[in-house]
Structure formats: C-alpha cells, structure tokens
Motif scaffolding. Structure first.
Motif, mmCIF file in Angstrom:
data_model
loop_
_atom_site.group_PDB
_atom_site.id
_atom_site.type_symbol
_atom_site.label_atom_id
_atom_site.label_comp_id
_atom_site.label_asym_id
_atom_site.label_seq_id
_atom_site.Cartn_x
_atom_site.Cartn_y
_atom_site.Cartn_z
ATOM 1 N N UNK A 1 0.848 -1.195 0.000
ATOM 2 C CA UNK A 1 0.000 0.000 0.000
ATOM 3 C C UNK A 1 0.886 1.248 0.000
ATOM 4 N N UNK A 2 0.470 2.340 -0.643
ATOM 5 C CA UNK A 2 1.316 3.546 -0.699
ATOM 6 C C UNK A 2 1.529 4.082 0.712
ATOM 7 N N UNK A 3 2.774 4.502 0.998
ATOM 8 C CA UNK A 3 3.093 4.952 2.356
ATOM 9 C C UNK A 3 2.487 6.336 2.574
ATOM 10 N N UNK A 4 1.827 6.516 3.741
ATOM 11 C CA UNK A 4 1.237 7.819 4.062
ATOM 12 C C UNK A 4 2.348 8.717 4.586
ATOM 13 N N UNK A 5 2.367 9.994 4.113
ATOM 14 C CA UNK A 5 3.386 10.929 4.583
ATOM 15 C C UNK A 5 3.075 11.306 6.024
ATOM 16 N N UNK A 6 4.081 11.228 6.884
ATOM 17 C CA UNK A 6 3.864 11.528 8.305
ATOM 18 C C UNK A 6 3.626 13.016 8.462
ATOM 19 N N UNK A 7 2.493 13.409 9.144
ATOM 20 C CA UNK A 7 2.178 14.827 9.276
ATOM 21 C C UNK A 7 2.458 15.330 10.687
ATOM 22 N N UNK A 8 2.339 14.466 11.708
ATOM 23 C CA UNK A 8 2.511 14.957 13.078
ATOM 24 C C UNK A 8 3.973 14.865 13.472
ATOM 25 N N UNK A 9 4.364 15.733 14.408
ATOM 26 C CA UNK A 9 5.750 15.722 14.877
ATOM 27 C C UNK A 9 5.992 14.471 15.705
ATOM 28 N N UNK A 10 7.252 13.959 15.643
ATOM 29 C CA UNK A 10 7.569 12.750 16.414
ATOM 30 C C UNK A 10 7.784 13.068 17.882
ATOM 31 N N UNK A 11 7.741 14.369 18.229
ATOM 32 C CA UNK A 11 8.042 14.796 19.581
ATOM 33 C C UNK A 11 6.765 15.327 20.220
ATOM 34 N N UNK A 12 6.071 14.485 21.012
ATOM 35 C CA UNK A 12 4.792 14.955 21.548
ATOM 36 C C UNK A 12 4.996 16.160 22.466
ATOM 37 N N UNK A 13 4.026 17.085 22.419
ATOM 38 C CA UNK A 13 4.130 18.335 23.169
ATOM 39 C C UNK A 13 3.578 18.108 24.572
ATOM 40 N N UNK A 14 4.419 18.330 25.593
ATOM 41 C CA UNK A 14 3.938 18.186 26.968
ATOM 42 C C UNK A 14 3.204 19.448 27.388
ATOM 43 N N UNK A 15 3.896 20.578 27.140
ATOM 44 C CA UNK A 15 3.345 21.907 27.403
ATOM 45 C C UNK A 15 3.811 22.710 26.201
ATOM 46 N N UNK A 16 3.030 23.647 25.686
ATOM 47 C CA UNK A 16 3.509 24.339 24.485
ATOM 48 C C UNK A 16 4.914 24.894 24.685
ATOM 49 N N UNK A 17 5.848 24.444 23.850
ATOM 50 C CA UNK A 17 7.222 24.899 23.980
ATOM 51 C C UNK A 17 8.127 23.840 24.582
ATOM 52 N N UNK A 18 7.532 22.822 25.180
ATOM 53 C CA UNK A 18 8.369 21.784 25.817
ATOM 54 C C UNK A 18 7.954 20.439 25.265
ATOM 55 N N UNK A 19 8.913 19.783 24.576
ATOM 56 C CA UNK A 19 8.614 18.471 24.024
ATOM 57 C C UNK A 19 9.056 17.385 24.969
ATOM 58 N N UNK A 20 8.622 16.155 24.646
ATOM 59 C CA UNK A 20 8.905 15.052 25.564
ATOM 60 C C UNK A 20 10.350 14.588 25.449
ATOM 61 N N UNK A 21 10.922 14.674 24.207
ATOM 62 C CA UNK A 21 12.228 14.080 23.976
ATOM 63 C C UNK A 21 13.300 15.133 23.801
ATOM 64 N N UNK A 22 14.528 14.810 24.241
ATOM 65 C CA UNK A 22 15.642 15.748 24.154
ATOM 66 C C UNK A 22 16.172 15.791 22.739
ATOM 67 N N UNK A 23 17.122 16.703 22.479
ATOM 68 C CA UNK A 23 17.658 16.874 21.139
ATOM 69 C C UNK A 23 18.318 15.590 20.657
ATOM 70 N N UNK A 24 19.058 14.944 21.588
ATOM 71 C CA UNK A 24 19.778 13.747 21.144
ATOM 72 C C UNK A 24 18.794 12.628 20.836
ATOM 73 N N UNK A 25 17.734 12.532 21.679
ATOM 74 C CA UNK A 25 16.739 11.497 21.418
ATOM 75 C C UNK A 25 16.057 11.746 20.083
ATOM 76 N N UNK A 26 15.760 13.025 19.795
ATOM 77 C CA UNK A 26 15.067 13.357 18.552
ATOM 78 C C UNK A 26 15.951 13.054 17.368
#
Lengths: 133, 233
Positions: B2-27
């Motif tokens: 099946x054709x691959x769907x282009x990923x639209x959401x960020x891989x880094x879930x937002x905990x609070x606006x401006x703060x993501x769950x994962x660090x730079x190295x993890x990302x």
C-alpha cells in the motif's frame, strides 16, 4: 349546549401551540386540572397543558398509560390516520399545507386553472339562462 | 504494497507548548539522521551551493535625498473575486427581477460573470428582457429550472456589456440641438444575432414544459394576502 367531545383516556387531540404544533396526539392520562399526559407513535410521552390541545372526534380504546406498542396497535385498530385524513378538519389541514408549499410556478398554474374553471362555469350558466329564457 | 502515508505529526509529543517530551539527542535518533548519514557515506546529503550572483553594476549614489522620510505605502495585493453565488441560483434557474425597468419580470439565469453580476435573458421573444447583467441582490430565485444545456454562453463577459466611448466633439451653440438627436443609436446587428443565438435553444426547452412560456411572459406581483416571508418561491 352540552359538550360532545370530552377529555378522556384515548381521546385524540391536535396540538395547537408550541414545539409540537400540528401533531396528532392521544391523551393517555390526566395529571391534574390543567395538564394531561400525552403520547403519539413517533414522540416521547410527555405532559401538555389542555390549553395547547384541540380535541377531535376520534377516540381509541386504550388502558391508562399504555406501553408504546399497545398504543400503536390500538391506533392501527381504530384506523386513526385514515379517519383523520378523511374528516373535513383533517382534509382542510392537508389542503392548507399543500397551498403553503406551492412554489411560484405552481401558483401561476393554479391561477390559470381557476380562470379556466371560472370560464367553463360561466359558459354553462349562460347556456342554462338561454334555455330557461 | 500500500502507498506509504506521509507523516504529518511531529515525532516529539508536546507536553506543554514549547516543551517536548524528547531531548535533542533522542530526537536526532528518532528522526533517523544517523541512518540517512550512514546511507550517504557519513555526511548528511545537501544541495550544491548556488553560484553567487554576478556583481551588479555599481549604483551611483544619488545627489538628492528628501528632507523628511517619506512613508512607502504597502502594496495592495488584493485580488477581487466574484460575489458568492446563492446556492439557490444555478444555471437555468428562473429569477424574479425586483428593481429597474424589468421589475417583476421572470427571467432565465445563464451564468455568473467575472464581475459577480448575473447574466440573464428573457428570452427576448417571450418577455422583452434582452441579454442583460443583473445584481444578485435585486433578484428572487425561484425553484423552477429550465434546461440550459443547449446554450453556449462562453463568449459573454463584462467587456461585452460596457458602453462604447463617445468621441468628444467641441460643440458650437447652434449644433447643440442637432447632436442631441443623434444620441439614440440602433442596436448593432451582431448583438441582435447573439440574442437569437442564445434564445433559440432556450425557447425550445421552455416550450417543452407546459405553461412555462406563459409563466415567463407574466410579471410577478404581490396580491392581497400574500406574505413574502411565508411564500415558497
């Protein structure tokens, strides 16, 4: 003049005010001096003030506060729908609804038909006048 | 596969606006930059740098500068679009004109022109309304439709309807009255031909429906007891 149409269990009434305006309902219980419990096949059973109801001639045979299924079966047995649609009151309402839903072109066609009918009537009248003269 | 769907959401879930769950190295690891680098032999693939633009001819500094700063007006980038057409108005709808010379006339709608005005025709032989532009606000749309498939309205646009520019002549007093008489001009033959070209297939479609021709020939008026807000058109 004695009353002919009584509020009783099984009396079919027409709602003449409010959200359910124009609906045929059956009185299934009397709550107090002013209110009745009222039900119809496609409606949730609820209370209604008598002032909002206009009693009709139709009455059906039901026990007090019947189950929906019993109510529907009793209405089928008494043939409420057809009795209503053939009564002069019911027919008038149907005609009113039809006239209100006519679109501009329909109203034009009705006007032409009325003129044609008037013309035919006047021709016949003239013929009869000539005969009797 | 099946054709691959282009990923639209960020891989880094937002905990609070401006703060993501994962660090730079993890990302870095999650985005797979390490895998892309490995695929391209150790460095991230990049475009060749664009060649620097050729040095433009030296601009001579101007001798005159205005005393005060002049405000530059912001350039207007608006592109006007035609008025939104009411959903009840589709090609072939019978409209009732509410104002103007043809008020009350029932008329067939052809198309909406780029200026937003509606192109409308009587047809001329039926009720005397020629090909004409009409504003949507001065019109009631009825629910009666005429079959308009045989009519080609591609050549009509707003330029077709503009008045021809009159040549200005310097008038002497004596000639004043003579010029007044020349004002009324006969309709050019090609406009009459256009009218016929649009109307003939329309009239055929109209005569196919019972009473429609008489309907279009009659004017609309309110009678006693008619309440416009309760009428269904």
């Amino acid at each position: 003049m004695p009353f002919k149409r009584y509020v009783e269990i099984g009396r079919v009434a027409l709602v003449n005010y409010g959200k359910e305006y124009g609906r045929l309902v059956v009185i299934v219980d009397v709550i107090d001096q002013n209110r009745a419990l009222v039900d119809a096949p496609d409606m949730v059973r609820g209370q209604m003030n008598f002032k909002r109801l206009s009693l009709t001639d139709i009455k059906i045979d039901i026990p007090r506060v019947p189950k929906k299924k019993t109510l529907i079966d009793a209405m089928e047995a008494a043939d409420v729908k057809n009795k209503w649609e053939n009564s002069s009151w019911g027919r008038k309402l149907i005609v009113q609804k039809r006239r209100a839903s006519l679109n501009d072109f329909d109203r034009f066609k009705v006007m032409l038909a009325k003129i044609k009918r008037g013309g035919a009537i006047r021709q016949e009248l003239a013929k009869l006048k000539k005969q009797s003269a | 596969m099946a054709p691959k769907k282009v990923r639209t959401a960020s891989r880094n879930p937002c905990l609070i606006p401006g703060i993501g769950k994962f660090s730079r190295s993890k990302m870095y690891h999650k985005r797979g930059i390490w895998a892309i680098k490995a695929k391209h032999g150790g460095s991230f693939p990049k475009h060749d740098p664009k060649p620097a633009p050729a040095a433009t001819a030296a601009v001579k500094p101007t001798k005159f500068y205005p005393a005060d700063d002049v405000k530059m007006p912001i350039p207007n980038r608006r592109k006007p679009k035609p008025t939104k057409l009411r959903a009840s108005i589709t090609p072939g709808t019978v409209l009732i004109l509410l104002a103007g010379r043809f008020m009350g006339k029932r008329v067939v709608f052809l198309k909406q022109l780029p200026s937003g005005l509606l192109l409308v025709t009587g047809p001329f032989k039926v009720n005397g309304v020629p090909l004409r532009r009409v504003n949507q606000a001065y019109v009631i749309a009825t629910s009666t439709k005429v079959d308009i498939s045989g009519v080609n309205t591609d050549k009509f646009d707003d330029k077709y309807f503009t008045k021809e520019k009159k040549k200005k002549t310097i008038k002497g007093e004596g000639e004043f009255f003579e010029n007044e008489k020349e004002e009324t001009k006969a309709l050019p033959q090609d406009k009459k031909d256009d009218q016929k070209y649009v109307d003939t297939p329309l009239i055929k479609a109209i005569e196919a429906v019972q009473d429609l021709k008489a309907y279009l020939g009659a004017r609309f008026s309110l009678r006693s007891g008619m309440k416009p807000h309760e009428l269904v058109f």
